[in-house]
Design an enzyme around this catalytic site. Sequence first.
Site, PDB file in Angstrom:
ATOM      1  N   GLY A 232      70.837  81.059  35.045  1.00 44.98           N
ATOM      2  CA  GLY A 232      72.130  80.463  34.296  1.00 44.98           C
ATOM      3  C   GLY A 232      73.248  80.635  35.223  1.00 44.98           C
ATOM      4  O   GLY A 232      73.339  81.037  36.236  1.00 44.98           O
ATOM      5  N   ASN A 233      74.362  80.373  34.472  1.00 46.30           N
ATOM      6  CA  ASN A 233      75.472  80.587  35.254  1.00 46.30           C
ATOM      7  C   ASN A 233      76.570  81.307  34.353  1.00 46.30           C
ATOM      8  O   ASN A 233      76.663  81.329  33.046  1.00 46.30           O
ATOM      9  CB  ASN A 233      76.080  79.381  36.035  1.00 46.30           C
ATOM     10  CG  ASN A 233      76.264  78.167  35.047  1.00 46.30           C
ATOM     11  OD1 ASN A 233      77.257  78.293  34.208  1.00 46.30           O
ATOM     12  ND2 ASN A 233      75.582  77.055  35.370  1.00 46.30           N
ATOM     13  N   ARG A 234      77.984  81.252  34.963  1.00 45.89           N
ATOM     14  CA  ARG A 234      78.838  81.917  34.106  1.00 45.89           C
ATOM     15  C   ARG A 234      79.788  80.969  33.060  1.00 45.89           C
ATOM     16  O   ARG A 234      80.905  81.424  32.607  1.00 45.89           O
ATOM     17  CB  ARG A 234      79.795  82.826  34.904  1.00 45.89           C
ATOM     18  CG  ARG A 234      79.221  83.942  35.797  1.00 45.89           C
ATOM     19  CD  ARG A 234      80.165  84.746  36.586  1.00 45.89           C
ATOM     20  NE  ARG A 234      79.438  85.581  37.510  1.00 45.89           N
ATOM     21  CZ  ARG A 234      78.845  86.729  37.232  1.00 45.89           C
ATOM     22  NH1 ARG A 234      79.106  87.381  35.729  1.00 45.89           N
ATOM     23  NH2 ARG A 234      78.301  87.542  37.818  1.00 45.89           N
ATOM     24  N   SER A 235      79.488  79.656  33.145  1.00 56.96           N
ATOM     25  CA  SER A 235      80.375  78.789  32.371  1.00 56.96           C
ATOM     26  C   SER A 235      80.293  79.183  30.725  1.00 56.96           C
ATOM     27  O   SER A 235      79.075  79.437  30.401  1.00 56.96           O
ATOM     28  CB  SER A 235      79.890  77.368  32.661  1.00 56.96           C
ATOM     29  OG  SER A 235      80.391  76.495  31.787  1.00 56.96           O
TER      30      SER A 235
END
Length: 458
Positions: A232-235
């Site tokens: 995933g990512n930090r958005s």
Amino acid sequence: MNAEGRLAGRFVALGITGSIAAYKAVELLRLLRAEGADVAVLMTQSATRFVGTLTLEALSRHAVESDVLALQPDGRIGHVVIADAADAIVVAPATAHWLGMMANGIAGDVVTATCLASAAPVVVAPAMDGEMYEHPATRRNVARLHEDFGCAIVDPELGALASGQTGVGRLAALPLIVDAVVAAIGDRPIRAPGAARPALVEPRHEEDLAGRHVVVTAGGTAEPIDPVRFIGNRSTGKMGMAIAQAALDRGASVTIVAGLVSVAPPEGARIVRAETTETMRAAVLHELVAPDGGAGLDALIMAAAVADFRPRLTADTKLARGGPLVLELEATPDILAEVGRISRGSDVGGALGRALEPRPVLVGFAAETGSLARAPEKLRAKGVDLLLANDVSQADSGFGTDTNRVTVYSRDGDADPWPLLSKHEVADRLLDLVAGRLDERDAGRQTGGAPSAQETTR
Ligand code: C5P
């Protein structure tokens, strides 16, 4: 606000107390803003009887604080927020009563309370009847403010007074008060940019997106490794949700294609959940083309942080702990680039085989770290109208922040670096551009349908 002014980037608290000269504070507010300051107004109760809070609120774009116990819409204590964030406090006009309160530290009104609670420099411009100003009590209070508390005093002038008499008591000329604020701030650093300041009261927009369908993607995607884990990512989805809210406020019908988000979507939007790039692609393509083959949306704003890579294989069962694990990643489909090709009619093997009508406005975001040099090429490669690039390695414009500093790239203009803004302001400015482009598009379609005079004579 003027980015070149002597108060550019500054936040100034304007304290108004109950003198007939309170009406001049409206003009003072305008002058401070013309110098580039963000201004919030504090008023004593009696000042509110001389000048309306609505005018001051509309001009300052902040809620007027006139009650020591009042909370901001977000629950913060209004005058404390202002005290902590102000680069300067200017009290104009300052009455004899207020000078007495301040000289004795009696925090019964928001203006005094803010001055007491703040480390900001204070500028005081008294205004009252000539004899009141001459009274030893007033003289002593003014001297105390200046000598003991370090306030800058902008002396009142000689002139006609409200009493009909002439004397020294008329509020100083407004440019002198502005000069005193500039001098008081000097070259101190800006105390609190952005979100630490009181919230802006958004001006009511005309419904310039009424009848438009705006699709916004928000949040990050999650590409499964096994049934439990993902890449995933930090958005957080904050930027996308702010755009969705702003589009709703302007009358659009809004669909949010939401990946993993940690903020609530605004009320009134249609929500389609799509956690992987593949499901987000399917959801966006579904919205893009209406059942009749025309465009299903007027604007697509891809604010989501979509994965660029995903595990080539997803395990059916949870991978067991053991030695090292190597994941093979493959590129994900670039949704925006595909949408760009479909809307231009250049998608290889695309079902439509022609450009989408009417052509939607396409907006991409580019989260970069360190340099925005790749943004112009992304704009071109993805075939979008606008690309908003930001450096997410900066503390104030990354994931999860309430602020953003973006540079806007457009196919038909120069790069436009916007200042540090709240995500709501970024959303609003972006929708100004989108609404303008949609209006131009429709105007072009109306005139472009009929052949021009030249064409018919040939
Ligand atoms: O190429 P990059 O990932 O920086 O591009 C960012 C923009 O492209 C964003 O608007 C994002 O939503 C979109 N994007 C996409 N499909 C991908 C990756 C990014 O639509 N697979």
